[in-house]
Design an enzyme around this catalytic site. Structure first.
Site, PDB file in Angstrom:
ATOM      1  N   LYS A  44      -5.753  -1.129  -4.712  1.00  0.00           N
ATOM      2  CA  LYS A  44      -6.893  -0.858  -3.865  1.00  0.00           C
ATOM      3  C   LYS A  44      -6.479  -0.603  -2.408  1.00  0.00           C
ATOM      4  O   LYS A  44      -7.220  -0.010  -1.631  1.00  0.00           O
ATOM      5  CB  LYS A  44      -7.861  -2.062  -3.868  1.00  0.00           C
ATOM      6  N   GLY A  45      -5.325  -1.093  -2.023  1.00  0.00           N
ATOM      7  CA  GLY A  45      -4.974  -1.208  -0.606  1.00  0.00           C
ATOM      8  C   GLY A  45      -5.011   0.072   0.206  1.00  0.00           C
ATOM      9  O   GLY A  45      -5.148   0.029   1.419  1.00  0.00           O
ATOM     10  N   ASP A 103      -0.435   1.981   0.575  1.00  0.00           N
ATOM     11  CA  ASP A 103      -0.601   1.234   1.815  1.00  0.00           C
ATOM     12  C   ASP A 103       0.737   0.764   2.375  1.00  0.00           C
ATOM     13  O   ASP A 103       1.062   0.999   3.527  1.00  0.00           O
ATOM     14  CB  ASP A 103      -1.563   0.044   1.618  1.00  0.00           C
ATOM     15  N   ASP A 106       6.955  -2.593  -0.297  1.00  0.00           N
ATOM     16  CA  ASP A 106       7.531  -3.915  -0.069  1.00  0.00           C
ATOM     17  C   ASP A 106       8.825  -4.015  -0.888  1.00  0.00           C
ATOM     18  O   ASP A 106       9.868  -3.516  -0.460  1.00  0.00           O
ATOM     19  CB  ASP A 106       6.457  -4.938  -0.476  1.00  0.00           C
ATOM     20  N   PHE A 155       3.263 -11.141   6.133  1.00  0.00           N
ATOM     21  CA  PHE A 155       2.197 -10.738   5.219  1.00  0.00           C
ATOM     22  C   PHE A 155       1.040 -10.207   6.055  1.00  0.00           C
ATOM     23  O   PHE A 155       0.503 -10.892   6.926  1.00  0.00           O
ATOM     24  CB  PHE A 155       1.740 -11.888   4.316  1.00  0.00           C
ATOM     25  N   LEU A 156       0.693  -8.943   5.814  1.00  0.00           N
ATOM     26  CA  LEU A 156      -0.273  -8.247   6.658  1.00  0.00           C
ATOM     27  C   LEU A 156      -1.595  -8.040   5.929  1.00  0.00           C
ATOM     28  O   LEU A 156      -1.620  -7.818   4.713  1.00  0.00           O
ATOM     29  CB  LEU A 156       0.310  -6.896   7.088  1.00  0.00           C
ATOM     30  N   ASP A 162      -5.366  -6.763   1.776  1.00  0.00           N
ATOM     31  CA  ASP A 162      -6.132  -7.987   1.538  1.00  0.00           C
ATOM     32  C   ASP A 162      -5.249  -9.210   1.368  1.00  0.00           C
ATOM     33  O   ASP A 162      -4.046  -9.105   1.124  1.00  0.00           O
ATOM     34  CB  ASP A 162      -6.911  -7.846   0.238  1.00  0.00           C
ATOM     35  N   ARG A 168     -10.081  -6.729   3.847  1.00  0.00           N
ATOM     36  CA  ARG A 168      -9.830  -5.284   3.704  1.00  0.00           C
ATOM     37  C   ARG A 168     -10.622  -4.462   4.711  1.00  0.00           C
ATOM     38  O   ARG A 168     -10.243  -3.357   5.070  1.00  0.00           O
ATOM     39  CB  ARG A 168     -10.223  -4.808   2.297  1.00  0.00           C
TER      40      ARG A 168
HETATM   41  P1  5GP Z   1       5.936  -3.822  -4.000  1.00  0.00           P
HETATM   42  O1  5GP Z   1       5.786  -3.443  -5.441  1.00  0.00           O
HETATM   43  O2  5GP Z   1       6.607  -2.778  -3.147  1.00  0.00           O
HETATM   44  O3  5GP Z   1       6.570  -5.180  -3.848  1.00  0.00           O
HETATM   45  O4  5GP Z   1       4.500  -4.078  -3.456  1.00  0.00           O
HETATM   46  C1  5GP Z   1       3.670  -3.073  -3.145  1.00  0.00           C
HETATM   47  C2  5GP Z   1       2.233  -3.565  -3.050  1.00  0.00           C
HETATM   48  O5  5GP Z   1       2.143  -4.948  -2.739  1.00  0.00           O
HETATM   49  C3  5GP Z   1       1.565  -2.847  -1.926  1.00  0.00           C
HETATM   50  O6  5GP Z   1       1.024  -1.627  -2.352  1.00  0.00           O
HETATM   51  C4  5GP Z   1       0.500  -3.846  -1.505  1.00  0.00           C
HETATM   52  O7  5GP Z   1      -0.650  -3.674  -2.306  1.00  0.00           O
HETATM   53  C5  5GP Z   1       1.129  -5.179  -1.803  1.00  0.00           C
HETATM   54  N1  5GP Z   1       1.715  -5.734  -0.557  1.00  0.00           N
HETATM   55  C6  5GP Z   1       3.012  -5.724  -0.181  1.00  0.00           C
HETATM   56  N2  5GP Z   1       3.168  -6.296   1.021  1.00  0.00           N
HETATM   57  C7  5GP Z   1       1.926  -6.664   1.427  1.00  0.00           C
HETATM   58  C8  5GP Z   1       1.415  -7.287   2.616  1.00  0.00           C
HETATM   59  O8  5GP Z   1       2.112  -7.632   3.591  1.00  0.00           O
HETATM   60  N3  5GP Z   1       0.072  -7.497   2.655  1.00  0.00           N
HETATM   61  C9  5GP Z   1      -0.761  -7.141   1.629  1.00  0.00           C
HETATM   62  N4  5GP Z   1      -2.055  -7.401   1.774  1.00  0.00           N
HETATM   63  N5  5GP Z   1      -0.318  -6.528   0.503  1.00  0.00           N
HETATM   64  C10 5GP Z   1       1.016  -6.298   0.411  1.00  0.00           C
HETATM   65 MG    MG Z   2      -0.938  -1.511  -3.078  1.00  0.00          MG
END
Ligand code: 5GP
Ligand code: MG
Length: 178
Positions: A44-45, A103, A106, A155-156, A162, A168
């Site tokens: 959703k982000g 969004d 990570d 963590f943002l 969210d 959000r």
């Molecule tokens: P990854 O698979 O790269 O670890 O994570 C990607 C997803 O994790 C992003 O699309 C997002 O939805 C969520 N995510 C990663 N870091 C953050 C953060 O700092 N804050 C939030 N709210 N979501 C995050």
């Molecule tokens: Mg995401």
């Protein structure tokens, strides 16, 4: 004025976000050379970023689709096992010039999963953009074509991001004390 809870600390204000979004839009336009895009938002982000970015992009957009990926749930640490919660029909992707909008990248696991999934549907081209990037946290190598802002390991929340589905709606991005 909106009420900002004490657990939030401003990280990127709405004006800085708007500037970053316009920079990404310019780069996308330069590279697209007028060829119509199929835009795929990772939910959703990305919903707020996608809405703002599309209003800045001048390249024609032929279609907007969404792909729902599993989230952190109520956790602030990546599950390490992202999975798709829905499917896109092959015809949406095949032969199209795809721009994926996410969004934040990570660990990179979600991006890798999305890229592989879409690549398997034979797009004409596949580009990916994210508003935020946490390079320190990367577990897998992924190619991201457009990155808005690199951020430290915080963590943002806000601007679509969210924690447990809250925050959000905020127009700026905040770090959350844990
Ligand atoms: P990854 O698979 O790269 O670890 O994570 C990607 C997803 O994790 C992003 O699309 C997002 O939805 C969520 N995510 C990663 N870091 C953050 C953060 O700092 N804050 C939030 N709210 N979501 C995050
Ligand atoms: Mg995401």
């Amino acid at each position: 004025m909106e009420y900002i809870p004490g657990e939030l600390e401003l990280y990127l204000d709405a004006e800085s976000i708007a500037y970053t979004v316009s920079q990404i839009a310019n780069a996308v336009d330069t590279d697209s050379q007028g060829v119509s895009l199929t835009v795929i938002g990772v939910l959703k982000g990305s919903f707020m970023f996608l809405a703002d970015l599309l209003r800045q992009i001048e390249t024609p957009v032929a279609n907007v689709e969404f792909l729902r990926m599993s989230s952190y749930g109520s956790n602030t640490v990546s599950s390490g096992d992202p999975h798709r919660l829905d499917e896109l029909p092959d015809v949406v992707v095949e032969g199209r010039d795809i721009l994926v909008i996410d969004d934040i990248v990570d660990t990179g696991l979600t991006t890798k999963n999305v890229r592989q999934y879409l690549r398997g549907k034979n797009p004409a081209s596949l580009r990916l953009c994210c508003l935020l990037d946490k390079p320190e946290r990367r577990q897998v190598n992924v190619h991201v074509d457009y990155i808005g802002v690199a951020v430290p390991d915080l963590f943002l929340v806000g601007y679509g991001l969210d924690v447990d589905d809250r925050y959000r709606q905020l127009p700026s991005i905040y770090s959350i004390n844990q």
